[in-house]
Scaffold this motif. Structure first.
Motif, PDB file in Angstrom:
ATOM      1  N   ALA A  16      11.312   2.462   2.024  1.00  0.00           N
ATOM      2  CA  ALA A  16      11.552   1.094   1.564  1.00  0.00           C
ATOM      3  C   ALA A  16      11.714   1.039   0.043  1.00  0.00           C
ATOM      4  CB  ALA A  16      10.405   0.187   1.999  1.00  0.00           C
ATOM      5  N   GLN A  17      11.550   2.176  -0.611  1.00  0.00           N
ATOM      6  CA  GLN A  17      11.679   2.306  -2.062  1.00  0.00           C
ATOM      7  C   GLN A  17      10.714   1.371  -2.797  1.00  0.00           C
ATOM      8  OE1 GLN A  17      15.899   1.868  -2.805  1.00  0.00           O
ATOM      9  NE2 GLN A  17      16.269   3.976  -2.217  1.00  0.00           N
ATOM     10  N   ILE A  18       9.464   1.400  -2.340  1.00  0.00           N
ATOM     11  CA  ILE A  18       8.405   0.595  -2.948  1.00  0.00           C
ATOM     12  C   ILE A  18       7.371   1.549  -3.521  1.00  0.00           C
ATOM     13  CG2 ILE A  18       6.597  -1.123  -2.538  1.00  0.00           C
ATOM     14  CD1 ILE A  18       8.320  -2.138  -0.181  1.00  0.00           C
ATOM     15  N   ALA A  19       7.069   1.397  -4.787  1.00  0.00           N
ATOM     16  CA  ALA A  19       6.078   2.240  -5.444  1.00  0.00           C
ATOM     17  C   ALA A  19       4.682   1.885  -4.956  1.00  0.00           C
ATOM     18  CB  ALA A  19       6.156   2.063  -6.954  1.00  0.00           C
ATOM     19  N   TYR A  25      -0.535  -4.143  -4.325  1.00  0.00           N
ATOM     20  CA  TYR A  25      -0.624  -5.533  -4.769  1.00  0.00           C
ATOM     21  C   TYR A  25       0.039  -6.457  -3.747  1.00  0.00           C
ATOM     22  CZ  TYR A  25      -0.075  -9.697  -7.602  1.00  0.00           C
ATOM     23  OH  TYR A  25      -0.116 -10.987  -8.051  1.00  0.00           O
ATOM     24  N   GLU A  26       1.224  -6.102  -3.303  1.00  0.00           N
ATOM     25  CA  GLU A  26       1.951  -6.925  -2.328  1.00  0.00           C
ATOM     26  C   GLU A  26       1.205  -7.021  -0.997  1.00  0.00           C
ATOM     27  OE1 GLU A  26       4.794  -8.708  -2.745  1.00  0.00           O
ATOM     28  OE2 GLU A  26       4.835  -8.130  -4.853  1.00  0.00           O
ATOM     29  N   SER A  31      -7.474  -2.519  -4.205  1.00  0.00           N
ATOM     30  CA  SER A  31      -7.171  -1.497  -5.206  1.00  0.00           C
ATOM     31  C   SER A  31      -6.098  -0.548  -4.696  1.00  0.00           C
ATOM     32  CB  SER A  31      -8.420  -0.691  -5.565  1.00  0.00           C
ATOM     33  OG  SER A  31      -8.771   0.169  -4.508  1.00  0.00           O
ATOM     34  N   LEU A  32      -5.495   0.154  -5.620  1.00  0.00           N
ATOM     35  CA  LEU A  32      -4.518   1.182  -5.289  1.00  0.00           C
ATOM     36  C   LEU A  32      -5.182   2.296  -4.492  1.00  0.00           C
ATOM     37  CD1 LEU A  32      -1.780   2.592  -5.532  1.00  0.00           C
ATOM     38  CD2 LEU A  32      -2.451   3.352  -7.805  1.00  0.00           C
ATOM     39  N   MET A  50      -2.075  -3.339   8.773  1.00  0.00           N
ATOM     40  CA  MET A  50      -0.943  -2.642   9.391  1.00  0.00           C
ATOM     41  C   MET A  50       0.224  -3.599   9.609  1.00  0.00           C
ATOM     42  SD  MET A  50      -1.722   0.528   9.664  1.00  0.00           S
ATOM     43  CE  MET A  50      -0.712   1.285  10.920  1.00  0.00           C
ATOM     44  N   ARG A  51      -0.077  -4.834  10.007  1.00  0.00           N
ATOM     45  CA  ARG A  51       0.989  -5.833  10.185  1.00  0.00           C
ATOM     46  C   ARG A  51       1.658  -6.134   8.848  1.00  0.00           C
ATOM     47  NH1 ARG A  51      -2.386  -7.757  14.335  1.00  0.00           N
ATOM     48  NH2 ARG A  51      -3.659  -8.998  12.929  1.00  0.00           N
ATOM     49  N   ARG A  52       0.857  -6.264   7.800  1.00  0.00           N
ATOM     50  CA  ARG A  52       1.434  -6.526   6.478  1.00  0.00           C
ATOM     51  C   ARG A  52       2.299  -5.365   6.007  1.00  0.00           C
ATOM     52  NH1 ARG A  52      -3.806  -7.982   3.403  1.00  0.00           N
ATOM     53  NH2 ARG A  52      -4.699  -9.329   4.951  1.00  0.00           N
ATOM     54  N   MET A  53       1.839  -4.157   6.250  1.00  0.00           N
ATOM     55  CA  MET A  53       2.637  -2.976   5.880  1.00  0.00           C
ATOM     56  C   MET A  53       3.962  -2.967   6.630  1.00  0.00           C
ATOM     57  SD  MET A  53       0.020   0.205   5.769  1.00  0.00           S
ATOM     58  CE  MET A  53      -1.456   0.197   4.784  1.00  0.00           C
TER      59      MET A  53
END
Length: 64
Positions: A16-19, A25-26, A31-32, A50-53
């Motif tokens: 998804a090209q998300i760091a 945060y999203e 925390s990271l 898991m649903r949010r991911m």
């Protein structure tokens, strides 16, 4: 070769090209480190996380 679930979480984020520093945060994580633990398999994500991911990474929960 069968992927372990934590490998799929990391792969879906990369596809998804998300760091990582954006994803945690999203996803509303505290925390990271939590995201890193989910991706390494040292911590199991809740059903809600898991649903949010799945939504953020544009994949199905079943894939993750």
């Amino acid at each position: 070769m069968r992927q372990f679930p934590h490998n799929r979480i990391a792969q879906a984020r990369r596809d998804a090209q998300i760091a990582q520093n954006t994803a945690w945060y999203e996803l509303g994580l505290t925390s990271l480190d939590h995201l890193m633990m989910y991706e390494s398999g040292s911590l199991t994500a809740s059903d809600e996380t898991m649903r949010r991911m799945a939504v953020l990474y544009n994949v199905s929960v079943e894939y993750l």
